[in-house]
Write a protein that holds these residues in place. Structure first.
Motif, PDB file in Angstrom:
ATOM      1  N   GLU A   2       0.997  -0.904   0.268  1.00 28.87           N
ATOM      2  CA  GLU A   2       0.050   0.266   0.020  1.00 28.87           C
ATOM      3  C   GLU A   2       1.058   1.192  -0.061  1.00 28.87           C
ATOM      4  O   GLU A   2       2.428   1.027   0.375  1.00 28.87           O
ATOM      5  CB  GLU A   2      -1.115   0.007   1.713  1.00 28.87           C
ATOM      6  N   LEU A  13      -1.970   3.585  10.269  1.00 25.81           N
ATOM      7  CA  LEU A  13      -1.488   2.872  10.813  1.00 25.81           C
ATOM      8  C   LEU A  13      -0.494   2.763  12.429  1.00 25.81           C
ATOM      9  O   LEU A  13      -0.125   1.468  12.279  1.00 25.81           O
ATOM     10  CB  LEU A  13       0.068   3.574   9.834  1.00 25.81           C
ATOM     11  N   ALA A  16      -0.435  -1.055  14.109  1.00 24.84           N
ATOM     12  CA  ALA A  16       0.364  -1.665  13.752  1.00 24.84           C
ATOM     13  C   ALA A  16       2.496  -1.747  13.318  1.00 24.84           C
ATOM     14  O   ALA A  16       3.523  -2.219  13.440  1.00 24.84           O
ATOM     15  CB  ALA A  16       0.223  -2.010  12.134  1.00 24.84           C
ATOM     16  N   TRP A  17       2.436  -0.384  13.437  1.00 19.72           N
ATOM     17  CA  TRP A  17       3.759   0.583  12.590  1.00 19.72           C
ATOM     18  C   TRP A  17       4.072   0.090  14.371  1.00 19.72           C
ATOM     19  O   TRP A  17       5.484  -0.192  13.864  1.00 19.72           O
ATOM     20  CB  TRP A  17       3.440   1.946  12.464  1.00 19.72           C
ATOM     21  N   THR A  53       4.200   0.462   2.444  1.00 21.51           N
ATOM     22  CA  THR A  53       3.606  -1.087   3.374  1.00 21.51           C
ATOM     23  C   THR A  53       4.237  -1.941   2.611  1.00 21.51           C
ATOM     24  O   THR A  53       3.323  -2.327   1.724  1.00 21.51           O
ATOM     25  CB  THR A  53       2.037  -0.385   4.416  1.00 21.51           C
ATOM     26  N   TRP A  55       2.946  -5.888   3.573  1.00 20.62           N
ATOM     27  CA  TRP A  55       2.165  -6.386   4.621  1.00 20.62           C
ATOM     28  C   TRP A  55       1.724  -8.062   4.144  1.00 20.62           C
ATOM     29  O   TRP A  55       2.647  -8.946   2.783  1.00 20.62           O
ATOM     30  CB  TRP A  55       0.813  -6.267   4.883  1.00 20.62           C
ATOM     31  N   GLU A  56       2.285  -9.191   5.453  1.00 25.35           N
ATOM     32  CA  GLU A  56       1.645 -10.519   4.816  1.00 25.35           C
ATOM     33  C   GLU A  56       0.858 -10.442   5.553  1.00 25.35           C
ATOM     34  O   GLU A  56       0.773 -10.528   7.176  1.00 25.35           O
ATOM     35  CB  GLU A  56       3.125 -11.398   5.681  1.00 25.35           C
ATOM     36  N   GLU A  58      -2.067  -9.944   7.981  1.00 23.96           N
ATOM     37  CA  GLU A  58      -2.213  -8.842   8.952  1.00 23.96           C
ATOM     38  C   GLU A  58      -1.087  -8.546   8.906  1.00 23.96           C
ATOM     39  O   GLU A  58      -1.203  -7.137  10.163  1.00 23.96           O
ATOM     40  CB  GLU A  58      -3.621  -9.492   9.683  1.00 23.96           C
ATOM     41  N   ARG A  59      -0.193  -8.918   9.175  1.00 20.60           N
ATOM     42  CA  ARG A  59       0.667  -8.623  10.089  1.00 20.60           C
ATOM     43  C   ARG A  59       1.450  -7.222   8.854  1.00 20.60           C
ATOM     44  O   ARG A  59       2.149  -7.684   8.234  1.00 20.60           O
ATOM     45  CB  ARG A  59       1.865  -9.670  10.113  1.00 20.60           C
ATOM     46  N   LEU A  60       1.928  -6.537   9.271  1.00 22.33           N
ATOM     47  CA  LEU A  60       2.712  -5.083   8.715  1.00 22.33           C
ATOM     48  C   LEU A  60       4.117  -5.628   9.172  1.00 22.33           C
ATOM     49  O   LEU A  60       4.868  -5.797   9.931  1.00 22.33           O
ATOM     50  CB  LEU A  60       3.101  -3.680   9.388  1.00 22.33           C
TER      51      LEU A  60
END
Length: 374
Positions: A2, A13, A16-17, A53, A55-56, A58-60
């Motif tokens: 993204e 963010l 997660a950040w 960003t 992502w894998e 739901e994980r950043l």
């Protein structure tokens, strides 16, 4: 992938950040969301944020907080993607992509490939810490025509911390331990009561900031061997630092240490925190106490506090010089790479930029139209 383009995107963010920042265990407090969100609000023009960003599920797993830095006009117009914190204020000393170690190379390639799909830049500037290796030519898409160039390296002095303050004293060079001992003895011999106070709560930190800024300006005005320039002469920089340090304090990532003599602050230091480490940032002192060596004494007290809190290292800030190398000769290096777009115009602009910088016509954070037009 993204691409975030507004401060509101950064705000969303943050959870997660923050989780990514803590999991990455990077020794860079300037990469914390509290610092960089503030930096973007103060220094990034509307519409110029380009934060990628990765992502894998739901994980950043990686975050590359770039912004567009546009310099010059007309044919001399240059557009760089730079990491938040790079090139504007004098206190953000480190900048890097935050990536989980297990996916570092793969995520870096993914980010660069993604940004090549949105080619509104002449080159991308990426800092890579030495422990993360190198930005090799295979990092860019082969068909893009882009290439990787090494620009310069930035070095910081690191003090690796032992298990106790006593072990630290045995670790330090003799001239450092002697200067600390002399500072203590002179203050006590002359009848001065002194103490070092650590301020951690946001309200206390705000008060401590007032003292550090006062002492920083006093040092900047001190004529002689200790002359330093005022790093916050621009009111915009001071406004940023006050807000950024305040937010960091709210996350337990910043504190202010004051050395008080007779109840009045004679020396001050802003300390920023990363996982397992601390970074010594802005400092200052009252010139009346210079001959007592109070900054050495204050630094030793901060190192002792870091050991008691279980930290593993302290960064004495960028720019190795004798005053820092006395404490340690361990160096951490960040190298700045440029990923230059394959367009002929971008390649020429980059070459002219390097010539102008080598000639001293352009400095980081300044506008380069004059150099390119020449």
């Amino acid at each position: 992938m993204e691409l975030l383009s507004s401060p509101g995107d950064l705000e969303e963010l943050v959870p997660a950040w923050t989780e990514l920042y803590d999991a990455s265990e990077i020794q860079d407090p300037f990469a914390h969301p509290a610092w960089l969100r503030t930096w973007a609000e103060h220094f990034v023009a509307p519409g110029e944020l380009r934060a990628a960003t990765v992502w894998e599920g739901e994980r950043l797993v990686a975050f590359a907080p770039f912004y567009r830095d546009v310099s010059g006009i007309g044919p001399a117009r240059l557009t760089r993607l730079r990491l938040l914190g790079a090139g504007q204020d004098p206190l953000t000393e480190l900048a890097q992509i935050v990536i989980l170690p297990a996916v570092r190379r793969r995520a870096t390639r993914t980010i660069l490939e993604f940004l090549h799909g949105k080619p509104d830049w002449d080159w991308i500037e990426v800092f890579v810490p030495l422990e993360e290796g190198w930005l090799d030519p295979d990092s860019v898409p082969p068909a893009s025509g882009s290439f990787v160039a090494t620009m310069y390296s930035q070095a910081c002095v690191i003090v690796s911390l032992p298990g106790s303050p006593e072990d630290l004293r045995r670790q330090l060079k003799r001239n450092v331990t002697e200067s600390i001992r002399r500072a203590r003895n002179r203050l006590e011999r002359d009848g001065h009561q002194w103490a070092v106070t650590e301020l951690r709560e946001p309200g206390e930190v705000d008060r401590g900031l007032d003292e550090v800024l006062r002492l920083h300006r006093a040092r900047a005005a001190h004529i002689g061997r200790a002359t330093r320039y005022d790093r916050l002469a621009d009111p915009r920089d001071e406004a940023f630092v006050r807000e950024a340090v305040g937010r960091m304090a709210g996350e337990q990532r910043a504190s202010v240490h004051l050395l008080e003599i007779g109840g009045t602050a004679a020396g001050g230091l802003i300390v920023l925190r990363a996982p397992g480490s601390r970074f010594l940032s802005l400092s200052g002192y009252d010139p009346r106490w210079w001959d007592y060596g109070i900054l050495n004494l204050l630094t030793s007290e901060v190192l002792g506090a870091a050991i008691r809190d279980g930290d593993r290292s302290v960064n004495l800030s960028s720019g190795p010089e004798n005053s820092k190398l006395r404490w340690s000769e361990e160096i951490a290096v960040n190298t700045l790479f440029a990923v230059v777009a394959g367009r002929r115009r971008s390649r020429l602009a980059f070459e002219l930029f390097l010539h102008a910088r080598a000639a001293g016509t352009v400095r980081e954070g300044s506008r380069v139209a004059r150099a390119i037009q020449a």
